[in-house]
Design a protein around this motif. Structure first.
Motif, short mmCIF file in Angstrom:
data_model
loop_
_atom_site.label_atom_id
_atom_site.label_comp_id
_atom_site.label_asym_id
_atom_site.label_seq_id
_atom_site.Cartn_x
_atom_site.Cartn_y
_atom_site.Cartn_z
N HIS A 187 -0.45 -2.17 -6.59
CA HIS A 187 0.38 -1.88 -7.45
C HIS A 187 1.35 -2.86 -7.54
CE1 HIS A 187 -0.76 2.35 -7.78
NE2 HIS A 187 -0.94 2.34 -6.22
N ARG A 228 -6.24 -0.04 -3.95
CA ARG A 228 -5.23 -0.23 -4.98
C ARG A 228 -4.07 -1.23 -4.93
NH1 ARG A 228 -4.74 4.71 -8.72
NH2 ARG A 228 -5.12 2.93 -10.07
N TRP A 286 3.67 -0.72 -11.38
CA TRP A 286 4.62 0.38 -10.25
C TRP A 286 5.90 0.36 -10.58
CZ3 TRP A 286 6.41 -2.31 -5.05
CH2 TRP A 286 6.91 -1.59 -4.40
N ASP A 289 9.07 2.15 -10.38
CA ASP A 289 9.80 3.25 -9.22
C ASP A 289 11.20 3.22 -9.91
OD1 ASP A 289 10.78 0.86 -8.63
OD2 ASP A 289 10.29 1.13 -6.50
N SER A 346 2.81 -3.11 -3.79
CA SER A 346 2.54 -2.24 -3.04
C SER A 346 1.30 -2.05 -2.77
CB SER A 346 3.15 -1.00 -3.43
OG SER A 346 2.82 0.20 -2.53
N LEU A 347 0.68 -2.00 -1.49
CA LEU A 347 -0.71 -1.82 -1.13
C LEU A 347 -1.22 -0.59 -0.64
CD1 LEU A 347 -1.06 -5.48 0.50
CD2 LEU A 347 -1.35 -4.91 -1.87
N GLU A 348 -2.37 -0.09 -1.12
CA GLU A 348 -2.82 1.21 -0.83
C GLU A 348 -4.05 0.96 -0.72
OE1 GLU A 348 -1.92 4.39 -3.57
OE2 GLU A 348 0.14 4.07 -3.47
N PRO A 349 -5.14 1.63 0.16
CA PRO A 349 -6.29 1.47 0.44
C PRO A 349 -7.18 1.28 -1.21
CG PRO A 349 -5.77 3.03 1.72
CD PRO A 349 -4.70 2.76 0.84
#
Length: 150
Positions: free
Chosen positions: A105, A103, A39, A41, A98-101
Motif C-alpha cells: 500500500h 500487498r 493507501w 488513511d 505499508s506492507l502486508e503479506p
C-alpha cells in the motif's frame, strides 16, 4: 612465436549460457512484480509530484528511493504492476508504504517530514524545511473548532 597471446589459449564458446546453479549478481536477477494499492488513511500531506517531496524526501532517503516511491504511486493509480522496488524496506521504515503479506500500500499523499526525520537533515536544509512547511501546510492555530478559517 606466431600469433598473439589470445591464440595461445584454448578456444572458448562465447555463445554458451552460464550454469543455472551459478550465483548471479543481485542486480541481474529478475525481481518479482507487484501491483501496489493506494493507501489513503486521511494523513495530511502533499501530492507526490510536489517540489517538497523531491527536495526534502530526496535529501532524507535518497533519489533512488524517491524515484521508486513515485513509480509505486503511479502504478497504484493506474492499477498496473512493476518490478518490486529495491528500496521497499526503506520506504516502509519511513512510513511511506505499508506492507502486508502479498500487498503493498502506497500513500495517496506524502506526509511532511516528522521531527525525528527533520533532525537528520543538515542545519541549512532544516531551516529551509521549516520555511517550506509553513507555506505548505495551514497553521492549525488559525482554525476554529469547526475547521473553517477565522
Amino acid at each position: 612465436m606466431s600469433g598473439n597471446q589470445r591464440d595461445a589459449r584454448p578456444p572458448v564458446a562465447t555463445h554458451a549460457a552460464p550454469n543455472p546453479d551459478t550465483a548471479t549478481r543481485r542486480s541481474t536477477r529478475r525481481r518479482p512484480t507487484v501491483t501496489p494499492c493506494i493507501w489513503d488513511d486521511g494523513t495530511v500531506g502533499v501530492p507526490p509530484d510536489a517540489a517538497y517531496v523531491r527536495r526534502f524526501w530526496t535529501a532524507l532517503i535518497g533519489s533512488t528511493a524517491v524515484a521508486e516511491l513515485l513509480r509505486l504511486v503511479t502504478a497504484a493509480r493506474k492499477n498496473t504492476s512493476l518490478p518490486c522496488p529495491i528500496r521497499l524496506p526503506q520506504l516502509a521504515a519511513e512510513g511511506l508504504v505499508s506492507l502486508e503479506p502479498g500487498r503493498i500500500h502506497v500513500r495517496a499523499t506524502i506526509p511532511p517530514l516528522g521531527p525525528g526525520q527533520t533532525r537528520r537533515l543538515s542545519p541549512a536544509l532544516r531551516a529551509e524545511h521549516c520555511e517550506a512547511l509553513t507555506l505548505l501546510l495551514p497553521d492549525p492555530s488559525n482554525r476554529s473548532r469547526d475547521g473553517s478559517q477565522e
